[in-house]
Write a protein that holds these residues in place. Structure first.
Motif, PDB file in Angstrom:
ATOM      1  N   PHE A 190      37.614  47.662  29.213  1.00  0.00           N
ATOM      2  CA  PHE A 190      38.916  47.231  28.740  1.00  0.00           C
ATOM      3  C   PHE A 190      39.474  46.233  29.736  1.00  0.00           C
ATOM      4  CE2 PHE A 190      39.122  51.201  31.026  1.00  0.00           C
ATOM      5  CZ  PHE A 190      40.098  51.003  31.986  1.00  0.00           C
ATOM      6  N   THR A 191      40.502  45.503  29.307  1.00  0.00           N
ATOM      7  CA  THR A 191      41.044  44.440  30.152  1.00  0.00           C
ATOM      8  C   THR A 191      42.164  44.966  31.036  1.00  0.00           C
ATOM      9  OG1 THR A 191      42.596  43.803  28.415  1.00  0.00           O
ATOM     10  CG2 THR A 191      40.464  42.688  28.448  1.00  0.00           C
ATOM     11  N   ILE A 192      42.514  44.190  32.063  1.00  0.00           N
ATOM     12  CA  ILE A 192      43.621  44.534  32.951  1.00  0.00           C
ATOM     13  C   ILE A 192      44.629  43.397  32.920  1.00  0.00           C
ATOM     14  CG2 ILE A 192      42.256  46.015  34.456  1.00  0.00           C
ATOM     15  CD1 ILE A 192      41.955  43.726  36.385  1.00  0.00           C
ATOM     16  N   ALA A 193      45.862  43.714  33.262  1.00  0.00           N
ATOM     17  CA  ALA A 193      46.932  42.731  33.202  1.00  0.00           C
ATOM     18  C   ALA A 193      46.631  41.538  34.098  1.00  0.00           C
ATOM     19  CB  ALA A 193      48.252  43.383  33.621  1.00  0.00           C
ATOM     20  N   GLY A 194      46.845  40.347  33.565  1.00  0.00           N
ATOM     21  CA  GLY A 194      46.651  39.131  34.340  1.00  0.00           C
ATOM     22  C   GLY A 194      45.218  38.659  34.423  1.00  0.00           C
ATOM     23  N   GLY A 229      39.829  39.288  29.709  1.00  0.00           N
ATOM     24  CA  GLY A 229      38.554  39.782  29.217  1.00  0.00           C
ATOM     25  C   GLY A 229      37.677  40.461  30.247  1.00  0.00           C
ATOM     26  N   LEU A 230      38.177  40.737  31.454  1.00  0.00           N
ATOM     27  CA  LEU A 230      37.365  41.413  32.454  1.00  0.00           C
ATOM     28  C   LEU A 230      37.105  42.867  32.053  1.00  0.00           C
ATOM     29  CD1 LEU A 230      38.233  38.892  34.073  1.00  0.00           C
ATOM     30  CD2 LEU A 230      38.310  40.348  36.097  1.00  0.00           C
ATOM     31  N   ARG A 231      35.953  43.389  32.476  1.00  0.00           N
ATOM     32  CA  ARG A 231      35.612  44.785  32.229  1.00  0.00           C
ATOM     33  C   ARG A 231      35.876  45.591  33.495  1.00  0.00           C
ATOM     34  NH1 ARG A 231      30.854  42.662  29.198  1.00  0.00           N
ATOM     35  NH2 ARG A 231      29.643  42.755  31.125  1.00  0.00           N
ATOM     36  N   VAL A 232      36.713  46.597  33.376  1.00  0.00           N
ATOM     37  CA  VAL A 232      37.046  47.426  34.520  1.00  0.00           C
ATOM     38  C   VAL A 232      35.919  48.422  34.776  1.00  0.00           C
ATOM     39  CG1 VAL A 232      38.648  49.144  35.439  1.00  0.00           C
ATOM     40  CG2 VAL A 232      39.523  47.174  34.182  1.00  0.00           C
ATOM     41  N   LEU A 233      35.409  48.423  35.999  1.00  0.00           N
ATOM     42  CA  LEU A 233      34.334  49.343  36.382  1.00  0.00           C
ATOM     43  C   LEU A 233      34.875  50.567  37.097  1.00  0.00           C
ATOM     44  CD1 LEU A 233      31.748  46.769  37.814  1.00  0.00           C
ATOM     45  CD2 LEU A 233      31.962  47.598  35.473  1.00  0.00           C
ATOM     46  N   ASN A 234      36.015  50.425  37.724  1.00  0.00           N
ATOM     47  CA  ASN A 234      36.560  51.482  38.558  1.00  0.00           C
ATOM     48  C   ASN A 234      38.053  51.258  38.672  1.00  0.00           C
ATOM     49  OD1 ASN A 234      35.795  53.766  39.943  1.00  0.00           O
ATOM     50  ND2 ASN A 234      35.589  52.765  41.911  1.00  0.00           N
ATOM     51  N   PRO A 253      38.648  29.915  35.930  1.00  0.00           N
ATOM     52  CA  PRO A 253      40.101  30.151  35.872  1.00  0.00           C
ATOM     53  C   PRO A 253      40.462  31.419  36.641  1.00  0.00           C
ATOM     54  CG  PRO A 253      39.211  29.656  33.689  1.00  0.00           C
ATOM     55  CD  PRO A 253      38.029  29.869  34.592  1.00  0.00           C
ATOM     56  N   THR A 254      41.635  31.431  37.219  1.00  0.00           N
ATOM     57  CA  THR A 254      42.076  32.590  37.992  1.00  0.00           C
ATOM     58  C   THR A 254      42.028  33.864  37.150  1.00  0.00           C
ATOM     59  OG1 THR A 254      43.494  31.190  39.353  1.00  0.00           O
ATOM     60  CG2 THR A 254      44.004  33.543  39.302  1.00  0.00           C
ATOM     61  N   ALA A 255      42.383  33.742  35.874  1.00  0.00           N
ATOM     62  CA  ALA A 255      42.400  34.914  35.001  1.00  0.00           C
ATOM     63  C   ALA A 255      41.006  35.489  34.755  1.00  0.00           C
ATOM     64  CB  ALA A 255      43.055  34.571  33.664  1.00  0.00           C
ATOM     65  N   ARG A 256      39.963  34.711  35.089  1.00  0.00           N
ATOM     66  CA  ARG A 256      38.590  35.191  34.868  1.00  0.00           C
ATOM     67  C   ARG A 256      37.825  35.404  36.171  1.00  0.00           C
ATOM     68  NH1 ARG A 256      36.987  31.677  29.413  1.00  0.00           N
ATOM     69  NH2 ARG A 256      38.494  32.745  28.070  1.00  0.00           N
ATOM     70  N   HIS A 257      38.526  35.346  37.278  1.00  0.00           N
ATOM     71  CA  HIS A 257      37.893  35.626  38.566  1.00  0.00           C
ATOM     72  C   HIS A 257      37.773  37.135  38.724  1.00  0.00           C
ATOM     73  CE1 HIS A 257      37.058  35.751  42.851  1.00  0.00           C
ATOM     74  NE2 HIS A 257      36.996  34.431  42.888  1.00  0.00           N
ATOM     75  N   PHE A 258      36.572  37.604  39.037  1.00  0.00           N
ATOM     76  CA  PHE A 258      36.343  39.048  39.157  1.00  0.00           C
ATOM     77  C   PHE A 258      37.249  39.669  40.224  1.00  0.00           C
ATOM     78  CE2 PHE A 258      33.639  37.376  42.489  1.00  0.00           C
ATOM     79  CZ  PHE A 258      33.611  38.358  43.472  1.00  0.00           C
ATOM     80  N   VAL A 259      37.395  40.985  40.173  1.00  0.00           N
ATOM     81  CA  VAL A 259      38.209  41.732  41.130  1.00  0.00           C
ATOM     82  C   VAL A 259      37.323  42.722  41.864  1.00  0.00           C
ATOM     83  CG1 VAL A 259      40.091  43.399  41.392  1.00  0.00           C
ATOM     84  CG2 VAL A 259      40.309  41.515  39.754  1.00  0.00           C
ATOM     85  N   ARG A 260      37.321  42.635  43.204  1.00  0.00           N
ATOM     86  CA  ARG A 260      36.573  43.603  44.014  1.00  0.00           C
ATOM     87  C   ARG A 260      37.484  44.112  45.127  1.00  0.00           C
ATOM     88  NH1 ARG A 260      34.715  47.602  46.116  1.00  0.00           N
ATOM     89  NH2 ARG A 260      32.726  47.714  47.245  1.00  0.00           N
ATOM     90  N   ASN A 261      37.834  45.386  45.061  1.00  0.00           N
ATOM     91  CA  ASN A 261      38.665  46.011  46.076  1.00  0.00           C
ATOM     92  C   ASN A 261      37.898  47.137  46.763  1.00  0.00           C
ATOM     93  OD1 ASN A 261      40.849  44.380  45.401  1.00  0.00           O
ATOM     94  ND2 ASN A 261      41.698  45.874  43.974  1.00  0.00           N
TER      95      ASN A 261
END
Length: 437
Positions: free
Chosen positions: A76-80, A83-88, A107-115
């Motif tokens: 599912f997507t996250i705010a901002g 279309g990213l897929r949340v893994l955790n 685009p910033t909206a399609r840059h992956f997130v790694r925390n």
């Protein structure tokens, strides 16, 4: 007593026993030459599942899950983020499907997130400060305004990739976020060169390594613990493309990508590029902060058998990422319109500290390869656009595989050697295509 059964997914079946899964699902037995010829009912079964006949079925390796079935589209997507897929969600990590990475500049909206920890909730760019200390002649504390005024501001397209990108394909499974192929991005970053700031502080002769600290919180909530604190050797810190960045694609950095200040050390595992940056320390030893230990972002110094335990002293820190490519168009599962037998396929390629010199694609499971057009990057450390025009000889199910080669002659493999944490998977990307007639 009734015997209990447990359902297993396709990927789990293939992970545990790929050749047995072939026989169970498609009635296909592997031959000694590993070609795994499909015949009769097995060929019909696989064709029915993928939705078409398979013209090059004789070239399919045994135990290969068709690309049409291998994609995991759950999520599912996250705010901002588009279309990213949340893994955790603790910590928050999300990847971008390959077909959403077609832009030359991500685009910033399609840059992956790694925390690695919990992102800070209070972000004040105007009040943010960066401390430079350790083995320097003149410790400094700089605001973002100071960085802009005192040092040359530069802007580059730079690729960032998580060291575990591709982990989901390892067998036996490796622990950690099960990234498929989408933990990669190539945004434009604006900032100042890290080397300019360090030189202004005065680097002492004994310095060999940096240490980075951020404002994110350890998952335990313990303020005495860092979520992540990694570093890099001085030669990488002094590379003119290693930045202290304060803008992403011409705007303030997205909160989940490290606002308001971060390091961008392109070509290396993304964990080197500290987010929510508050301090850079110079040291005369290899940094020993959080996520610098014997299993974090390290791989064996020698090949190991799948599942083998590797002693800590045999692990080495990951530096440059390997040569890799991605198919971004068409989306896997694409069906050509009736009376069409040709298709343009395109994507990106990159190679850590190196650059890509050749791209090839295949539509017959690697029996033959076609050279693709490869563009030069706008600057060093940017990924490179590639494209190829393909023709299909008959109707049916096809797979397109992409293979990049770097300037040292290293090319992507079909599969990679296993390692305990599932790092550095640069296996060829593949997608499914169907031709109707």
């Amino acid at each position: 007593m009734r015997r209990q059964t447990r359902e297993r997914g396709l990927c789990e079946l293939y992970q545990q026993d790929p050749e047995g899964a072939d026989e169970l699902i498609f009635g296909r037995k592997a031959h000694a030459d590993r070609r795994g010829f499909l015949r009769g009912a097995g060929l019909a079964a696989m064709g029915a599942v993928v939705g078409a006949s398979i013209p090059f079925h004789r070239n399919m390796p045994a135990g290969l899950i068709p690309a049409a079935l291998a994609e995991d589209t759950a999520g599912f997507t996250i705010a901002g983020k588009d279309g990213l897929r949340v893994l955790n969600d603790r910590p928050l990590n999300a990847e971008t499907p390959a077909y959403l990475l077609d832009d030359d500049i991500t685009p910033t909206a399609r840059h992956f997130v790694r925390n690695n920890g919990i992102a800070p909730t209070k972000i004040d760019a105007d009040g943010w400060t960066l401390k430079i200390d350790g083995l320097v002649n003149q410790p400094m504390e700089l605001s973002i305004a100071d960085l802009r005024e005192r040092f040359e501001v530069v802007r580059y397209a730079l690729q960032l990739e998580c060291g575990g990108n591709g982990r989901a394909a390892f067998n036996p499974p490796a622990s950690g976020n099960q990234w498929t192929v989408g933990a990669i991005a190539n945004s434009e970053w604006t900032g100042v060169r890290l080397r300019d700031v360090l030189n202004a502080a005065g680097v002492r002769p004994e310095v060999i390594y940096t240490a980075h600290y951020g404002a994110d919180q350890h998952l335990s909530g313990d303020p005495a613990k860092d979520a992540v604190s990694r570093g890099m050797p001085m030669w990488k810190a002094m590379d003119p493309h290693t930045l202290i960045a304060f803008e992403q694609n011409g705007q303030p950095i997205h909160r989940m990508n490290g606002a308001p200040l971060r390091i961008v050390a392109p070509g290396w595992p993304g964990s080197t590029s500290q987010k929510w940056l508050t301090r850079i320390q110079l040291r005369d030893v290899v940094h020993d902060g959080q996520k610098m230990g014997p299993t974090s972002y390290r791989t064996p110094r020698y090949p190991v058998a799948p599942g083998e335990k590797v002693p800590h002293e045999a692990m080495q820190i990951i530096e440059s990422m390997p040569v890799k490519s991605l198919i971004t168009y068409p989306r896997s599962g694409h069906t050509l319109p009736v009376d069409h037998r040709s298709l343009e396929v395109r994507g990106h390629a990159w190679a850590g500290d190196e650059h890509v010199t050749e791209m090839h694609v295949t539509t017959d499971f690697g029996a033959t390869w076609q050279k693709a057009e490869l563009e030069s990057p706008p600057n060093r450390y940017s990924w490179q656009r590639w494209r190829a025009h393909l023709r299909f000889p008959a109707k049916g199910y096809y797979e397109i595989w992409a293979r990049a080669t770097d300037n040292k002659g290293r090319m992507q493999p079909f599969t990679v050697a296993w390692n305990p944490k599932g790092y550095l998977n640069n296996a060829m990307h593949r997608i499914a295509v169907r031709v109707k007639v």
